[in-house]
Design an enzyme around this catalytic site. Structure first.
Site, PDB file in Angstrom:
ATOM      1  N   GLY A  93       2.347  58.807 -29.292  1.00  0.00           N
ATOM      2  CA  GLY A  93       2.207  57.776 -28.238  1.00  0.00           C
ATOM      3  C   GLY A  93       2.975  56.449 -28.267  1.00  0.00           C
ATOM      4  O   GLY A  93       4.286  56.590 -28.499  1.00  0.00           O
ATOM      5  N   SER A  94       2.593  55.318 -27.863  1.00  0.00           N
ATOM      6  CA  SER A  94       3.384  54.202 -27.361  1.00  0.00           C
ATOM      7  C   SER A  94       4.237  53.600 -28.392  1.00  0.00           C
ATOM      8  O   SER A  94       5.297  52.660 -28.298  1.00  0.00           O
ATOM      9  CB  SER A  94       2.766  52.929 -26.812  1.00  0.00           C
ATOM     10  OG  SER A  94       1.723  53.438 -25.802  1.00  0.00           O
ATOM     11  N   THR A  95       3.839  53.765 -29.787  1.00  0.00           N
ATOM     12  CA  THR A  95       4.812  53.177 -30.742  1.00  0.00           C
ATOM     13  C   THR A  95       6.111  53.965 -30.594  1.00  0.00           C
ATOM     14  O   THR A  95       7.130  53.489 -31.250  1.00  0.00           O
ATOM     15  CB  THR A  95       3.922  53.577 -32.231  1.00  0.00           C
ATOM     16  OG1 THR A  95       3.298  54.991 -32.341  1.00  0.00           O
ATOM     17  CG2 THR A  95       3.148  52.522 -32.713  1.00  0.00           C
TER      18      THR A  95
ATOM     19  N   LYS B  45       7.966  53.956 -28.362  1.00  0.00           N
ATOM     20  CA  LYS B  45       8.477  53.244 -27.290  1.00  0.00           C
ATOM     21  C   LYS B  45       9.634  52.507 -28.066  1.00  0.00           C
ATOM     22  O   LYS B  45      10.563  52.023 -27.495  1.00  0.00           O
ATOM     23  CB  LYS B  45       7.888  52.384 -26.384  1.00  0.00           C
ATOM     24  CG  LYS B  45       6.778  53.224 -25.263  1.00  0.00           C
ATOM     25  CD  LYS B  45       5.676  52.465 -24.809  1.00  0.00           C
ATOM     26  CE  LYS B  45       5.004  53.353 -23.743  1.00  0.00           C
ATOM     27  NZ  LYS B  45       3.587  52.782 -23.439  1.00  0.00           N
TER      28      LYS B  45
END
Lengths: 386, 720
Positions: free
Chosen positions: B326-328, B330
């Site tokens: 997920g967003s980690t 990014k």
């Protein structure tokens, strides 16, 4: 009288006897120290006791040598001896203390008496007297002359056999047989009988017993020993363990031995390292050379004893000598035969060396008789010369 | 002799007798000769019935005795044991009355009442039950055992029971592994358990998981062999001159785990787990400068000492489990974009949704925030921004960076079953999804490795948890791990920029990571909320996510990186972030505080002196001089044992136990660690029950009172 007897002391008998006793004391100590301390006792316990037995034995030898031999021929003495002996054998069968499976012992506090051992001396003295008394009738009228005494003798052997003590019965039986054969009957018959017994034993009895034992039809402690004798390595963890460990001891020792005190087999591998298997320990520690020396010392005693018998003019002396020689020889044969795997193990001690009071005192009594006879012969010869 | 009436033998009988005697003589002599020959045959040829007596006897005496090698100890970074060898005992009682020693002393239980009382005192068995066990219904029973109460008895308990001099009570020892910290990176350290080899029948410790398994060979060492001659009772016979083959003890493994941080992390994770009811959690704390992992754990985990919880999860989820991060992720997307000059922080894009490759990328707020800059998009954790960036970079470049950051291949941690993750990476939409951490699976360890490039000015470091492996026989360092650069995916400049934008996440007006602030330290971080893929698409509902956070501090020059994941919280009364923030903040702060303190006063490593046989007062002074803490067990004047062996390295402020024997008085255990309490309890034979975790704040036995083995003590731990 005493000094005179010492003058005629038979060194062919006394010196080997003393040497054997000394070797015995040393080797009993060596063989028992470890076992004794492992069992929580003093390592010198057996040494001290054996020394006491040897000293007591010397007194017995001296006593038997000193007494007038007529006392031993006295019918009242023999009847008393027979009665006590009978009672003792009956007693151990009924109330005896069991030591290693056989109920052979009467505890007298200071010493444990083995009636089977005493019986050997009794039979020698008793039969010598009975057979010599009837020596002239034996060849013509065997049973009516000595049938009664022989019956009594074999009754004693039977009592020993049912103790059960096969070895003891065999030795006592052998003494009776030899004394009968030596009683004056035709020597040819006698020699034939001896060889028949020997070969009968080797060729018939042993194979037969082996067959029975291995078939497993009858199971008994005695037959186990036969199986162990026939196949020691196959039963090395069980019945054969004694013999196998005895072999190991002899193999360890080789010709020169591993040195006094260095036996490994005595450290729990060999059962009874200080009694029945003391010769295995001696073989291990002192080697073949010392074993041969010991056997020679014993052979000298036996040879001398037989020689005294051959030389004796009276039947009594000759029979006592042959009886004692047979006693020592069969005892040695059974012991060494067991240790070296020639015969099944019968739990017989080695003369003068194995630890044990009864056997020592009885042997000393027997030797004392022979010494007595030897002194009489020597002094008689001297008188004759004079 | 002439005076008695001489019985006259006839000459014939006399002759018979004499000749028979002569035959007897020869026969007897022949027998003697035969015996001598037989004796000589055996003594000389040493062979009977084709059996070689000599070699048989040698076999009988020579026993190959195995000298068991000691399994290596696993240490933490301060030299305290995490896993070490010990023995446990099981007890049995002989009830057969025929068992007597050679001297006639009974070897069976003579006093059942007393025996039952003693056993009830030291073991978890009632007197009545012990008594019942000691009185078996079968009359010919030889021995009895006491079930689980009589198994796994510690050395101290065994000694305490032995001091009671009970007859007929015996012990069987078996090798065991002791984990004094109980729950302490359990899946990474792993466990070793006693196993009996079918081949040799010997019981030895074999690693089952983690370091214990991966380094089983080094830890095990090699057993030695000693040939001894012995008699039947097992006594060695004096003149055996065999030279033994020495046992080579197993290597000791020094890990990078920091006892304090790990203990703190474990207790924080436990409370987060019980609060959130998450199905699984991971946490790793790493020294950003070296790649050394100073603390790491997972939930569910287990107590390595009691094995409680072991059945739930054997897997080391940090390296074996792959998931969509997920967003980690990014963090890596903007790093790649910046590094490939495809990132304009001030350029605008339309947030909310983005049509790509026949599909749609949606922000977590599907209506979006209108047109915002990419920098803002990162701060708000916009998926659309990342999809755009990926599109700008192009799939090939992005994939190249993914590989540069170490994804899709194992980190080679050395532990078993490490996964490498995967991504189909087909089609524009799927490729775009990977830019915000969907459509690609990773391991927590891979994420950590990637983060080191961000924290460490572009240089990516290999994560490691084994500092060195030392051969205790020679004290030689067999393996030494250093900081190892495994790649430089981005430039120093890029890494600084990424950390700058990561601070927006924590400190920005719209940052998603505002909960992760730590006063006194500047944090660079990134939150993550990943959907969980399954065969039927993504699961929905607020408990169907993998929540995560990565934080680096101090942001300007990170000393530590910490990464936490929390999967499927079942209790959603509090948000997952709140639980994770507590863990992150307390552990990261502790790590940073420690580093600061260490900077001020270099933590010293001292060498343990040999104190056995020394006067206790002198020994205490010697240790205090070395800044070590001392607890004395016993009231005698001479030291008989020390808890850390001489010549071993110890971090100062460690607690050393000195045993003197005699009666022991209870020390004040305030602030002792769980490991120290366990060690004390083992040395004294107290029966411990405890609650909480961290450090002691309450003890049931007052300090100064006399204690004895078997006594119960209750200890409460708390977080400092």
């Amino acid at each position: 009288m005493l000094m005179k007897k010492f003058r005629y002391l038979d060194y062919y008998l006394v010196i080997p006897y003393l040497l054997l006793c000394l070797i015995g004391i040393v080797m009993v100590y060596s063989a028992s120290a470890d076992i004794a301390s492992q069992n929580g006792g003093s390592p010198t316990a057996y040494l001290i006791k054996q020394t006491i037995y040897v000293v007591m034995g010397l007194i017995v030898v001296w006593f038997m040598m000193s007494i007038n031999i007529k006392i031993l021929q006295n019918p009242r003495f023999l009847i008393l001896f027979a009665a006590v002996q009978f009672g003792a054998l009956l007693f151990v069968k009924l109330f005896g203390q069991a030591v290693n499976g056989a109920q052979g012992w009467i505890n007298l506090g200071v010493i444990n008496i083995q009636p089977t051992e005493v019986c050997k001396v009794f039979l020698i003295l008793y039969l010598a007297r009975m057979l010599s008394q009837h020596e002239n009738k034996i060849s013509t009228d065997f049973f009516s002359s000595v049938g009664g005494p022989l019956f009594l003798s074999f009754l004693f052997v039977l009592l020993i056999l049912i103790q059960p003590d096969l070895g003891g019965a065999a030795i006592n039986g052998a003494i009776i047989m030899i004394m009968i054969l030596a009683s004056g009957i035709s020597w040819k018959k006698g020699v034939v009988a001896i060889f028949s017994i020997i070969f009968g034993f080797i060729l018939v009895l042993l194979p037969l017993l082996s067959r029975i034992a291995q078939s497993g039809a009858i199971k008994s402690y005695q037959l186990q020993r036969i199986i162990a004798f026939v196949n020691p390595f196959g039963t090395a963890q069980g019945a054969g363990s004694q013999l196998v460990n005895s072999y190991y001891a002899l193999s360890n020792g080789g010709v020169f031995g591993v040195g006094l005190g260095n036996s490994i087999q005595k450290m729990g591998y060999l059962p009874e390292p200080n009694t029945d298997f003391i010769m295995a320990v001696i073989g291990e520690e002192l080697g073949l050379l010392c074993v041969v020396l010991i056997m020679c010392l014993l052979a000298i005693i036996v040879a001398r004893t037989i020689w005294l018998g051959v030389r004796a003019n009276d039947a009594y002396s000759a029979l006592v000598c042959y009886g004692v020689a047979t006693f020592i020889t069969i005892q040695t044969l059974f012991n060494i035969g067991g240790v070296t795997g020639l015969l099944p193990i019968t739990g017989v001690t080695f003369p003068f060396i194995s630890y044990g009071g009864s056997s020592m005192l009885v042997l000393c009594a027997a030797l004392g008789c022979v010494l007595n006879i030897s002194v009489r012969q020597a002094s008689g010869r001297e008188l004759a010369v004079l | 002799m002439n005076n008695h009436p001489k019985r006259t033998s006839s000459s014939k009988t006399r002759k018979n007798r004499k000749i028979f005697g002569q035959w007897l003589f020869f026969i007897v002599m022949a027998l003697f000769a035969l015996l001598i020959v037989r004796f000589a045959y055996i003594g000389i040829f040493k062979d009977v019935k084709n059996v070689n007596l000599k070699s048989r006897a040698e076999q009988l005496y020579t026993q190959k005795r195995t000298i068991t090698a000691k399994r290596g100890t696993i240490y933490d970074s301060s030299g305290q044991a995490i896993a070490e060898d010990t023995s446990t005992y099981s007890i049995y009682a002989v009830v057969d009355h025929s068992q007597k020693s050679a001297s006639g002393k009974p070897l069976y239980v003579t006093n059942k009442q007393k025996t039952a009382t003693v056993l009830a005192k030291y073991l978890s068995i009632s007197k009545a039950k012990a008594l019942k066990t000691l009185t078996p219904s079968k009359s010919n029973t030889y021995q009895v055992e006491f079930g689980t109460a009589g198994a796994n008895i510690s050395v101290a308990t065994k000694q305490a029971i032995q001091k009671e001099h009970l007859t007929g009570i015996n012990f069987v020892s078996s090798p065991a592994r002791e984990y004094p910290n109980e729950t302490f990176a359990s899946q990474i350290i792993g466990i070793a358990q006693a196993q009996t080899s079918k081949k040799t029948g010997k019981t030895s410790l074999v690693g089952q998981m983690g370091i214990e398994l991966a380094f089983n060979k080094q830890l095990t060492g090699t057993n030695g062999v000693r040939k001894v001659k012995q008699d039947t009772s097992g006594y060695q016979i004096a003149d055996s001159t065999q030279t033994p083959k020495k046992a080579k003890n197993g290597d000791n493994i020094y890990t990078t785990f920091d006892n304090k941080l790990q203990t703190l992390l474990e207790s924080q994770m436990s409370s987060a787990e019980s609060g959130s009811k998450a199905t699984s959690m991971n946490a790793i704390v790493m020294n950003a400068k070296t790649g050394a992992i100073v603390a790491a754990t997972q939930r569910p985990t287990f107590n390595a000492d009691t094995k409680v919880g072991l059945s739930k999860v054997w897997r080391n989820t940090l390296i074996e489990d792959t998931y969509e991060p997920g967003s980690t992720m990014k963090v890596f997307t903007i790093a790649a974009a910046i590094n490939s000059s495809n990132f304009n922080p001030n350029a605008y894009y339309n947030s909310g949704t983005y049509q790509i490759g026949g599909g749609k990328v949606t922000d977590w707020n599907p209506t979006g925030w209108g047109a915002i800059t990419y920098r803002q998009g990162f701060e708000r954790s916009s998926n659309v921004a990342m999809a755009h960036l990926e599109n700008i970079m192009g799939g090939t470049t992005w994939k190249k960076y993914l590989k540069k950051f170490g994804f899709l291949s194992s980190t080679n941690s050395g532990l078993a079953n490490e996964a490498s993750g995967s991504s189909p990476f087909k089609g524009a939409l799927e490729q775009a999804n990977t830019a915000f951490g969907q459509g690609i699976t990773v391991t927590a360890m891979q994420m950590m490795q990637g983060f080191t490039a961000i924290a460490n000015n572009g240089k990516m470091l290999k994560p490691y948890f084994i500092d060195k492996i030392v051969d205790p026989n020679t004290n030689k360092v067999v393996t030494k791990n250093h900081k190892k650069v495994v790649g430089t995916p981005i430039t120093k400049k890029t890494s600084k920029l990424v950390r700058k934008y990561m601070q927006d996440v924590v400190y920005g007006k719209n940052g998603t990571g505002s909960k992760y602030k730590i006063s006194g330290y500047r944090i660079a971080g990134k939150t993550g909320t990943a959907q969980i893929g399954s065969s039927s698409g993504y699961e929905s509902g607020s408990s169907s996510y993998v929540y995560s956070f990565v934080g680096m501090a101090p942001a300007k020059n990170p000393k530590y990186i910490m990464y936490i994941t929390l999967k499927k919280p079942q209790n959603t009364t509090k948000s997952a972030e709140e639980y994770m923030a507590v863990v992150f903040k307390s552990v990261m702060k502790q790590a940073l505080d420690q580093a600061k303190a260490a900077n001020q006063k270099q933590i010293g490593v001292v060498t343990m002196p040999n104190l056995v046989g020394e006067n206790i007062t002198a020994a205490q002074q010697a240790l205090t001089k070395k800044s070590l803490q001392v607890t004395v067990i016993g009231n005698q004047t001479k030291v008989t044992a020390q808890s850390i062996a001489a010549k071993k390295k110890v971090m100062n402020n460690n607690r050393i136990f000195l045993t003197t024997g005699g009666t022991t008085t209870m020390p004040d255990m305030t602030d002792w660690s769980q490991a120290q309490v366990n060690q004390f309890v083992k040395l004294t034979g107290l029966k411990l029950s405890s609650s909480g975790s961290g450090f002691v704040n309450k003890q049931s036995i007052k300090s100064g009172s006399k204690i004895s083995a078997g006594q119960a003590i209750t200890v409460k731990y708390h977080q400092k």
